[in-house]
Design a protein around this motif. Sequence first.
Motif, PDB file in Angstrom:
ATOM      1  N   PHE A  21      70.794 -78.217 -20.049  1.00  0.00           N
ATOM      2  CA  PHE A  21      69.574 -78.980 -20.263  1.00  0.00           C
ATOM      3  C   PHE A  21      69.031 -78.875 -21.674  1.00  0.00           C
ATOM      4  CE2 PHE A  21      69.906 -78.363 -15.820  1.00  0.00           C
ATOM      5  CZ  PHE A  21      69.792 -79.661 -15.409  1.00  0.00           C
ATOM      6  N   GLY A  22      69.521 -77.913 -22.430  1.00  0.00           N
ATOM      7  CA  GLY A  22      69.001 -77.791 -23.783  1.00  0.00           C
ATOM      8  C   GLY A  22      69.542 -78.920 -24.641  1.00  0.00           C
ATOM      9  N   LYS A  23      68.657 -79.469 -25.510  1.00  0.00           N
ATOM     10  CA  LYS A  23      69.157 -80.479 -26.436  1.00  0.00           C
ATOM     11  C   LYS A  23      70.207 -79.833 -27.315  1.00  0.00           C
ATOM     12  CE  LYS A  23      64.903 -83.076 -26.829  1.00  0.00           C
ATOM     13  NZ  LYS A  23      63.639 -83.000 -27.545  1.00  0.00           N
ATOM     14  N   ALA A  82      58.553 -74.792 -29.044  1.00  0.00           N
ATOM     15  CA  ALA A  82      59.969 -74.429 -29.091  1.00  0.00           C
ATOM     16  C   ALA A  82      60.684 -74.935 -27.832  1.00  0.00           C
ATOM     17  CB  ALA A  82      60.119 -72.912 -29.211  1.00  0.00           C
ATOM     18  N   LEU A  83      59.989 -74.859 -26.701  1.00  0.00           N
ATOM     19  CA  LEU A  83      60.590 -75.310 -25.442  1.00  0.00           C
ATOM     20  C   LEU A  83      60.840 -76.819 -25.483  1.00  0.00           C
ATOM     21  CD1 LEU A  83      61.169 -74.587 -22.352  1.00  0.00           C
ATOM     22  CD2 LEU A  83      58.897 -75.504 -21.945  1.00  0.00           C
ATOM     23  N   ILE A  84      59.843 -77.550 -25.941  1.00  0.00           N
ATOM     24  CA  ILE A  84      59.971 -79.012 -25.983  1.00  0.00           C
ATOM     25  C   ILE A  84      61.108 -79.411 -26.934  1.00  0.00           C
ATOM     26  CG2 ILE A  84      58.760 -81.160 -26.667  1.00  0.00           C
ATOM     27  CD1 ILE A  84      57.794 -79.959 -24.011  1.00  0.00           C
ATOM     28  N   ASP A  85      61.272 -78.638 -28.041  1.00  0.00           N
ATOM     29  CA  ASP A  85      62.378 -78.917 -28.967  1.00  0.00           C
ATOM     30  C   ASP A  85      63.721 -78.657 -28.315  1.00  0.00           C
ATOM     31  OD1 ASP A  85      60.789 -79.646 -30.983  1.00  0.00           O
ATOM     32  OD2 ASP A  85      60.877 -77.742 -32.103  1.00  0.00           O
ATOM     33  N   THR A  86      63.736 -77.722 -27.394  1.00  0.00           N
ATOM     34  CA  THR A  86      65.008 -77.246 -26.858  1.00  0.00           C
ATOM     35  C   THR A  86      65.446 -78.000 -25.613  1.00  0.00           C
ATOM     36  OG1 THR A  86      64.255 -75.081 -27.559  1.00  0.00           O
ATOM     37  CG2 THR A  86      66.205 -75.134 -26.173  1.00  0.00           C
ATOM     38  N   GLU A  94      62.175 -76.218  -7.853  1.00  0.00           N
ATOM     39  CA  GLU A  94      62.593 -74.817  -7.971  1.00  0.00           C
ATOM     40  C   GLU A  94      63.588 -74.625  -9.107  1.00  0.00           C
ATOM     41  OE1 GLU A  94      61.895 -71.658  -7.027  1.00  0.00           O
ATOM     42  OE2 GLU A  94      60.123 -72.835  -6.493  1.00  0.00           O
ATOM     43  N   SER A  95      64.606 -75.512  -9.137  1.00  0.00           N
ATOM     44  CA  SER A  95      65.635 -75.362 -10.163  1.00  0.00           C
ATOM     45  C   SER A  95      65.046 -75.625 -11.540  1.00  0.00           C
ATOM     46  CB  SER A  95      66.808 -76.315  -9.935  1.00  0.00           C
ATOM     47  OG  SER A  95      67.054 -76.466  -8.586  1.00  0.00           O
ATOM     48  N   ALA A  96      64.128 -76.611 -11.628  1.00  0.00           N
ATOM     49  CA  ALA A  96      63.525 -76.914 -12.919  1.00  0.00           C
ATOM     50  C   ALA A  96      62.723 -75.712 -13.413  1.00  0.00           C
ATOM     51  CB  ALA A  96      62.633 -78.142 -12.804  1.00  0.00           C
ATOM     52  N   ARG A  97      62.020 -75.070 -12.486  1.00  0.00           N
ATOM     53  CA  ARG A  97      61.260 -73.877 -12.866  1.00  0.00           C
ATOM     54  C   ARG A  97      62.188 -72.782 -13.384  1.00  0.00           C
ATOM     55  NH1 ARG A  97      55.759 -72.787 -11.562  1.00  0.00           N
ATOM     56  NH2 ARG A  97      54.916 -74.784 -10.931  1.00  0.00           N
ATOM     57  N   GLU A  98      63.316 -72.598 -12.673  1.00  0.00           N
ATOM     58  CA  GLU A  98      64.292 -71.593 -13.089  1.00  0.00           C
ATOM     59  C   GLU A  98      64.786 -71.867 -14.503  1.00  0.00           C
ATOM     60  OE1 GLU A  98      65.621 -68.681 -12.106  1.00  0.00           O
ATOM     61  OE2 GLU A  98      63.866 -68.833 -10.784  1.00  0.00           O
ATOM     62  N   GLU A  99      65.075 -73.152 -14.742  1.00  0.00           N
ATOM     63  CA  GLU A  99      65.598 -73.559 -16.045  1.00  0.00           C
ATOM     64  C   GLU A  99      64.578 -73.246 -17.150  1.00  0.00           C
ATOM     65  OE1 GLU A  99      68.704 -74.944 -18.212  1.00  0.00           O
ATOM     66  OE2 GLU A  99      68.673 -74.743 -16.038  1.00  0.00           O
ATOM     67  N   ILE A 100      63.318 -73.623 -16.882  1.00  0.00           N
ATOM     68  CA  ILE A 100      62.268 -73.373 -17.884  1.00  0.00           C
ATOM     69  C   ILE A 100      62.090 -71.875 -18.088  1.00  0.00           C
ATOM     70  CG2 ILE A 100      59.785 -73.578 -18.319  1.00  0.00           C
ATOM     71  CD1 ILE A 100      59.865 -76.245 -16.869  1.00  0.00           C
ATOM     72  N   ARG A 101      62.102 -71.154 -16.960  1.00  0.00           N
ATOM     73  CA  ARG A 101      61.949 -69.703 -17.016  1.00  0.00           C
ATOM     74  C   ARG A 101      62.988 -69.082 -17.953  1.00  0.00           C
ATOM     75  NH1 ARG A 101      59.917 -65.640 -13.736  1.00  0.00           N
ATOM     76  NH2 ARG A 101      58.702 -67.242 -12.701  1.00  0.00           N
ATOM     77  N   ASP A 102      64.262 -69.478 -17.767  1.00  0.00           N
ATOM     78  CA  ASP A 102      65.341 -68.922 -18.599  1.00  0.00           C
ATOM     79  C   ASP A 102      65.076 -69.208 -20.070  1.00  0.00           C
ATOM     80  OD1 ASP A 102      66.522 -68.087 -16.349  1.00  0.00           O
ATOM     81  OD2 ASP A 102      68.120 -69.612 -16.307  1.00  0.00           O
ATOM     82  N   ILE A 103      64.733 -70.473 -20.355  1.00  0.00           N
ATOM     83  CA  ILE A 103      64.585 -70.851 -21.763  1.00  0.00           C
ATOM     84  C   ILE A 103      63.362 -70.168 -22.384  1.00  0.00           C
ATOM     85  CG2 ILE A 103      64.287 -72.794 -23.357  1.00  0.00           C
ATOM     86  CD1 ILE A 103      65.815 -74.514 -21.366  1.00  0.00           C
ATOM     87  N   VAL A 104      62.260 -70.118 -21.629  1.00  0.00           N
ATOM     88  CA  VAL A 104      61.062 -69.471 -22.175  1.00  0.00           C
ATOM     89  C   VAL A 104      61.338 -67.989 -22.421  1.00  0.00           C
ATOM     90  CG1 VAL A 104      58.703 -68.744 -21.611  1.00  0.00           C
ATOM     91  CG2 VAL A 104      59.389 -71.115 -21.257  1.00  0.00           C
ATOM     92  N   ASN A 105      62.051 -67.345 -21.503  1.00  0.00           N
ATOM     93  CA  ASN A 105      62.379 -65.931 -21.719  1.00  0.00           C
ATOM     94  C   ASN A 105      63.195 -65.769 -22.988  1.00  0.00           C
ATOM     95  OD1 ASN A 105      60.996 -64.803 -19.628  1.00  0.00           O
ATOM     96  ND2 ASN A 105      62.687 -65.066 -18.151  1.00  0.00           N
ATOM     97  N   ASP A 106      64.150 -66.688 -23.194  1.00  0.00           N
ATOM     98  CA  ASP A 106      64.955 -66.638 -24.420  1.00  0.00           C
ATOM     99  C   ASP A 106      64.065 -66.779 -25.650  1.00  0.00           C
ATOM    100  OD1 ASP A 106      67.196 -66.359 -22.960  1.00  0.00           O
ATOM    101  OD2 ASP A 106      67.951 -68.414 -23.238  1.00  0.00           O
ATOM    102  N   ILE A 107      63.152 -67.742 -25.585  1.00  0.00           N
ATOM    103  CA  ILE A 107      62.286 -67.981 -26.749  1.00  0.00           C
ATOM    104  C   ILE A 107      61.459 -66.733 -27.050  1.00  0.00           C
ATOM    105  CG2 ILE A 107      60.322 -69.324 -27.631  1.00  0.00           C
ATOM    106  CD1 ILE A 107      61.324 -71.691 -25.937  1.00  0.00           C
ATOM    107  N   ILE A 108      60.921 -66.146 -25.992  1.00  0.00           N
ATOM    108  CA  ILE A 108      60.077 -64.959 -26.192  1.00  0.00           C
ATOM    109  C   ILE A 108      60.881 -63.826 -26.832  1.00  0.00           C
ATOM    110  CG2 ILE A 108      58.815 -63.134 -24.950  1.00  0.00           C
ATOM    111  CD1 ILE A 108      57.879 -65.382 -23.028  1.00  0.00           C
TER     112      ILE A 108
END
Length: 493
Positions: A2-4, A80-84, A96-110
């Motif tokens: 899902f990441g650009k 950063a999330l919107i860019d990614t 649920e899956s969308a939340r998981e996806e965002i969760r992973d990416i936000v954790n990475d960003i942090i």
Amino acid sequence: MFGKRGKDGFGRVEDTAVQTPPLAPELEMEKAPEEAPPAPEPAPMSSNTPIAPGGNRPEKKRASKKSDNYYTTKSQVFSALIDTIDLSQLSKLDNESAREEIRDIVNDIITIKNFAMSISEQEELLEDICNDVLGYGPLEPLLARDEIADIMINGSGTSYIEVNGKVEETDVRFRDESQLLSICQRIVSQVGRRVDESSPICDARLPDGSRVNVIAPPLAIDGTALTIRKFKKDKLTLDQLVNFGSITEAGATILQIIGRVRCNVVISGGTGSGKTTLLNCLTRYIDETERVITCEDSAELQLQQPHVVRLETRPPNIEGEGEVTMRDLVKNCLRMRPERIIVGEVRGPEVFDLLQAMNTGHDGSMGTIHSNSPRECLSRIESMIAMGGYSLPAKTVREIIAGSVDVIIQAARLRDGSRRITHITEVTGMEGDVIITQDLMTFDIDGEDANGNIIGRHMSTGIGRPHFWERARYFNEERRLAEAIDSMEQTGA
Ligand SMILES: Nc1ncnc2c1ncn2[C@@H]1O[C@H](COP(=O)(O)OP(=O)(O)OP(=O)(O)O)[C@@H](O)[C@H]1O
Ligand SMILES: [Mg+2]
């Protein structure tokens, strides 16, 4: 997927990583004791902070002030999330899956940007961001609170809620007008509608059944106004209304009998006075064997009976076509062999069709009308009939009304926020040109206590036998009815 740039692409984010001061001390504000110094005003980022259930003002202040740092960090993570992330791909996933996806990416960003946060702070930030991206942003915490009856957003910077009959301001803010409008857009697009300058008024429904109205600029001068009537999964019952003091036990028994013995009922009341709730309560006493058809603008009633057909009106589509009005539904109902017709809210000429149904063998039909007293209700019915373009003499119209409506039940929200049933009034007939009514029960206000709460009593007006006595006898309810009437305190006694 899902990441650009793909999740690995975060390596590049690191190059521009901004070191932000630790968040911990400011975020701890939310758990700080009452006497803690107030936190600085939040930056105008969404402040979707959970407010303690039933929270009063001091609690609200403590719970809703987040630090500038929190909003700065959130803003950076969000950008950063919107860019990614590829939002169009994300929308194809289930929640649920969308939340998981965002969760992973936000954790990475942090991690990559090296934001110092405790686990609980990180969780809160994640929740906020998920709400912004997937849900209804700053509205989410308000939607989650079951005790809220109404949410009223007056532009991006002002919001009110109604709790326990009282309206109070909240600290929930939207980032700006465009965030508010895009959330409104997200809500209304679920029912295939659009809200923008060219089509600025829109009714919609949330997936949980809550009723939504949006009116956008230029019609709403100070910014988009969003009003939500929260859907209560567990509708109030007559027993609960008795516990709240909205009606006495004897009054509730009379209402049960009115519901059961197929009186034609109009429930009258102002906005938010509890009309729909009361209608729902009455429908509980409809016999299981009856075929009931309900017509509503937005399905709110929850009938328990097995033989129910539920109908809903449809607004026009974007091209202004395809509208199905309440009148269309009520007319159609008559061809569906109904035993009772229940109209959620009677607003216009459909009243004539409902009255006709009431006096042509569909006894026990019911509807609600916006009006402030039983008398006003009768004149509203008259004017609604006139709206339908019927040019009948006033006396004929009144005769139709008097021949159709048996009982008017008046609901009111009093100035202390309490909701009461203030009248059970029978329509007994005509005298000359005038419709005659008699009150079975009224709520008499005695005064106010020191806290501004209204003190009053539900009283019987001393009528021994109501007009629907014979009907009650036919349904073998006359004894219960007599007992209920006898047990009520009498006006002037
Ligand atoms: N007697 C009562 N005591 C406490 N709360 C009540 C009572 N009756 C209704 N409510 C609550 O008040 C809110 C408004 O009730 P309801 O939707 O029945 O009002 P309404 O008159 O139909 O409003 P509208 O005019 O917007 O259709 C709901 O959240 C409901 O649960
Ligand atoms: Mg209603």
